[in-house]
Design a protein around this motif. Structure first.
Motif, PDB file in Angstrom:
ATOM      1  N   UNK A  13       0.837  -1.211   0.000  1.00 56.88           N
ATOM      2  CA  UNK A  13       0.000   0.000   0.000  1.00 56.88           C
ATOM      3  C   UNK A  13       0.866   1.254   0.000  1.00 56.88           C
ATOM      4  N   UNK A  14       0.304   2.313  -0.515  1.00 50.27           N
ATOM      5  CA  UNK A  14       0.947   3.611  -0.415  1.00 50.27           C
ATOM      6  C   UNK A  14       0.853   4.004   1.056  1.00 50.27           C
ATOM      7  N   UNK A  15       1.974   4.282   1.698  1.00 54.93           N
ATOM      8  CA  UNK A  15       1.915   4.623   3.131  1.00 54.93           C
ATOM      9  C   UNK A  15       1.036   5.838   3.402  1.00 54.93           C
ATOM     10  N   UNK A  16       0.945   6.747   2.445  1.00 56.71           N
ATOM     11  CA  UNK A  16       0.084   7.923   2.624  1.00 56.71           C
ATOM     12  C   UNK A  16      -1.375   7.500   2.706  1.00 56.71           C
ATOM     13  N   UNK A  17      -1.752   6.499   1.928  1.00 51.36           N
ATOM     14  CA  UNK A  17      -3.134   6.015   1.944  1.00 51.36           C
ATOM     15  C   UNK A  17      -3.457   5.345   3.275  1.00 51.36           C
ATOM     16  N   UNK A  18      -2.492   4.589   3.809  1.00 56.58           N
ATOM     17  CA  UNK A  18      -2.691   3.941   5.100  1.00 56.58           C
ATOM     18  C   UNK A  18      -2.899   5.003   6.180  1.00 56.58           C
ATOM     19  N   UNK A  19      -2.090   6.059   6.132  1.00 55.43           N
ATOM     20  CA  UNK A  19      -2.216   7.150   7.111  1.00 55.43           C
ATOM     21  C   UNK A  19      -3.555   7.857   6.949  1.00 55.43           C
ATOM     22  N   UNK A  20      -3.969   8.095   5.704  1.00 49.87           N
ATOM     23  CA  UNK A  20      -5.254   8.765   5.467  1.00 49.87           C
ATOM     24  C   UNK A  20      -6.403   7.909   5.990  1.00 49.87           C
ATOM     25  N   UNK A  21      -6.380   6.616   5.713  1.00 50.06           N
ATOM     26  CA  UNK A  21      -7.449   5.735   6.213  1.00 50.06           C
ATOM     27  C   UNK A  21      -7.523   5.768   7.739  1.00 50.06           C
ATOM     28  N   UNK A  22      -6.363   5.737   8.378  1.00 51.07           N
ATOM     29  CA  UNK A  22      -6.334   5.761   9.846  1.00 51.07           C
ATOM     30  C   UNK A  22      -6.861   7.090  10.379  1.00 51.07           C
ATOM     31  N   UNK A  23      -6.460   8.197   9.748  1.00 49.31           N
ATOM     32  CA  UNK A  23      -6.917   9.521  10.197  1.00 49.31           C
ATOM     33  C   UNK A  23      -8.425   9.671   9.995  1.00 49.31           C
ATOM     34  N   UNK A  24      -8.919   9.194   8.865  1.00 42.73           N
ATOM     35  CA  UNK A  24     -10.362   9.247   8.599  1.00 42.73           C
ATOM     36  C   UNK A  24     -11.105   8.417   9.640  1.00 42.73           C
ATOM     37  N   UNK A  25     -10.578   7.255   9.955  1.00 43.43           N
ATOM     38  CA  UNK A  25     -11.217   6.392  10.956  1.00 43.43           C
ATOM     39  C   UNK A  25     -11.298   7.086  12.313  1.00 43.43           C
ATOM     40  N   UNK A  26     -10.191   7.746  12.711  1.00 43.97           N
ATOM     41  CA  UNK A  26     -10.200   8.457  14.002  1.00 43.97           C
ATOM     42  C   UNK A  26     -11.225   9.590  14.006  1.00 43.97           C
ATOM     43  N   UNK A  27     -11.313  10.335  12.905  1.00 47.28           N
ATOM     44  CA  UNK A  27     -12.283  11.432  12.853  1.00 47.28           C
ATOM     45  C   UNK A  27     -13.706  10.887  12.838  1.00 47.28           C
ATOM     46  N   UNK A  28     -13.933   9.793  12.129  1.00 45.96           N
ATOM     47  CA  UNK A  28     -15.270   9.209  12.110  1.00 45.96           C
ATOM     48  C   UNK A  28     -15.701   8.778  13.515  1.00 45.96           C
ATOM     49  N   UNK A  29     -14.772   8.162  14.256  1.00 47.81           N
ATOM     50  CA  UNK A  29     -15.077   7.737  15.625  1.00 47.81           C
ATOM     51  C   UNK A  29     -15.328   8.942  16.525  1.00 47.81           C
ATOM     52  N   UNK A  30     -14.508   9.974  16.373  1.00 50.29           N
ATOM     53  CA  UNK A  30     -14.688  11.182  17.185  1.00 50.29           C
ATOM     54  C   UNK A  30     -16.022  11.853  16.872  1.00 50.29           C
ATOM     55  N   UNK A  31     -16.368  11.887  15.605  1.00 49.44           N
ATOM     56  CA  UNK A  31     -17.632  12.493  15.187  1.00 49.44           C
ATOM     57  C   UNK A  31     -18.815  11.677  15.708  1.00 49.44           C
ATOM     58  N   UNK A  32     -18.711  10.374  15.628  1.00 49.30           N
ATOM     59  CA  UNK A  32     -19.800   9.507  16.121  1.00 49.30           C
ATOM     60  C   UNK A  32     -19.993   9.668  17.620  1.00 49.30           C
TER      61      UNK A  32
END
Length: 112
Positions: A13-32
């Motif tokens: 995987x592109x390491x940037x994509x892995x970081x983006x997925x993780x950051x999106x996941x954290x924001x989704x959890x925080x928003x929820x």
């Protein structure tokens, strides 16, 4: 294992994509978990899902990433409790834009 969760099983995987997925996941959890009613919560959720899908697909279009980020920021940007997670998503999106890297200034040769 992290690669499989990020949707990159079977290839590097592109390491940037892995970081983006993780950051999106954290924001989704925080928003929820955020108790306040946000009028644009659904729009933010939709755009976070789009960011995640683009990252998992590989080679995302930077302008589309930025568009999604702008919509998410507009929806949750004024909520200070979400600012850290939103900043992580922004940094991850910025990593895809090679023009956002500020080059180091050239050093001029010093006179003897």
């Amino acid at each position: 294992m992290e690669e499989e969760r990020a949707g990159h099983s079977g290839r590097n995987p592109d390491p940037r994509a892995v970081v983006l997925c993780a950051a999106v996941s954290r924001l989704r959890k925080a928003l929820a978990g955020h108790p306040a009613a946000l009028p644009d919560r659904e729009a933010a959720d939709d755009e976070l899902a789009a960011l995640d899908a683009m990252a998992r697909a590989g080679e995302p279009d930077v302008s589309r990433l930025r568009s999604a980020l702008l919509l998410v920021a507009g929806a949750v940007g004024s909520v200070s409790a979400l600012s850290g997670a939103l900043g992580e998503v922004r940094a991850a999106v910025d990593s895809f834009d090679e023009t956002s890297v500020v080059p180091r200034p050239r050093e001029e040769p010093r006179a003897p």
